[in-house]
Scaffold this motif. Structure first.
Motif, PDB file in Angstrom:
ATOM      1  N   THR A  33       0.749  -1.025  -0.050  1.00  0.00           N
ATOM      2  CA  THR A  33      -0.092   0.057  -0.028  1.00  0.00           C
ATOM      3  C   THR A  33       0.820   1.450   0.121  1.00  0.00           C
ATOM      4  N   PHE A  34       1.943   1.372   1.022  1.00  0.00           N
ATOM      5  CA  PHE A  34       2.805   2.283   0.944  1.00  0.00           C
ATOM      6  C   PHE A  34       3.438   2.675  -0.533  1.00  0.00           C
ATOM      7  N   ASP A  35       3.545   1.654  -1.505  1.00  0.00           N
ATOM      8  CA  ASP A  35       4.261   1.777  -2.494  1.00  0.00           C
ATOM      9  C   ASP A  35       3.336   1.983  -3.687  1.00  0.00           C
ATOM     10  N   SER A  36       2.076   2.088  -3.572  1.00  0.00           N
ATOM     11  CA  SER A  36       0.976   2.338  -4.266  1.00  0.00           C
ATOM     12  C   SER A  36       0.620   3.726  -4.267  1.00  0.00           C
ATOM     13  N   VAL A  37       0.930   4.362  -3.135  1.00  0.00           N
ATOM     14  CA  VAL A  37       0.275   5.901  -2.926  1.00  0.00           C
ATOM     15  C   VAL A  37       1.478   6.952  -3.270  1.00  0.00           C
ATOM     16  N   PRO A  38       0.915   8.079  -3.335  1.00  0.00           N
ATOM     17  CA  PRO A  38       1.861   9.077  -3.479  1.00  0.00           C
ATOM     18  C   PRO A  38       2.815   9.247  -2.372  1.00  0.00           C
TER      19      PRO A  38
END
Length: 160
Positions: A33-38
């Motif tokens: 999730t961290f990797d998929s958000v700005p």
């Protein structure tokens, strides 16, 4: 003494299972999730998460390590070796966290207040490697303690 050892093993299993589960959930769900958000959203969320995790994760690591090492001190033979190994793996999770993840968390906190450096992706990748390592050591400790519990359970059922 047998009841005390059973309770100590139960505490070891519970705390180590919670630790491994928390790290596993983070690796399987939070990191992707961290990797998929700005990046600014990741930094803000990461900073808040680490603030909340600080006490609970350190507590779980301490209870896990101390209970497993106490179990090792109070048993003999293979059980002692397995419990000691589980305790040392949990201590390893703590050391990885303390000397790997925590310094990077401090940098992330600064970035959230200012801006990430040009090499932030490399640094965040290093944080993820540390996270994977501590997840593996915690999971291994839990599996070993399950083996201890199964060994003890098997011996108890073999007695007439």
């Amino acid at each position: 003494m047998r009841t005390f050892l059973s309770l100590l093993l139960g505490l070891s299993l519970l705390s180590t299972g919670l630790l491994a589960g928390a790290f596993g959930y983070g690796a399987a769900n939070l990191v992707p999730t961290f990797d998929s958000v700005p990046i600014d959203m990741r930094l803000d969320f990461h900073t808040q998460l680490m603030r909340m995790n600080g006490i609970t994760m350190q507590g779980a690591m301490a209870v896990s390590a101390l209970s497993a090492l106490a179990l090792a001190a109070l048993t003999r033979g293979r059980t002692r070796a397995l419990a000691a190994t589980a305790g040392l793996l949990t201590v390893t999770s703590f050391l990885i966290t303390r000397f790997g993840n925590v310094p990077i968390n401090g940098r992330i906190k600064q970035w959230a207040a200012t801006a990430p450096p040009a090499d932030h992706a490399e640094i965040l990748g290093r944080w993820e490697l540390f996270n994977d390592a501590r997840t593996c050591t915690a999971a291994a400790a839990f599996v070993i303690l399950i083996a201890v519990a199964l060994r003890r359970s098997g011996r108890a059922t073999e007695r007439p």
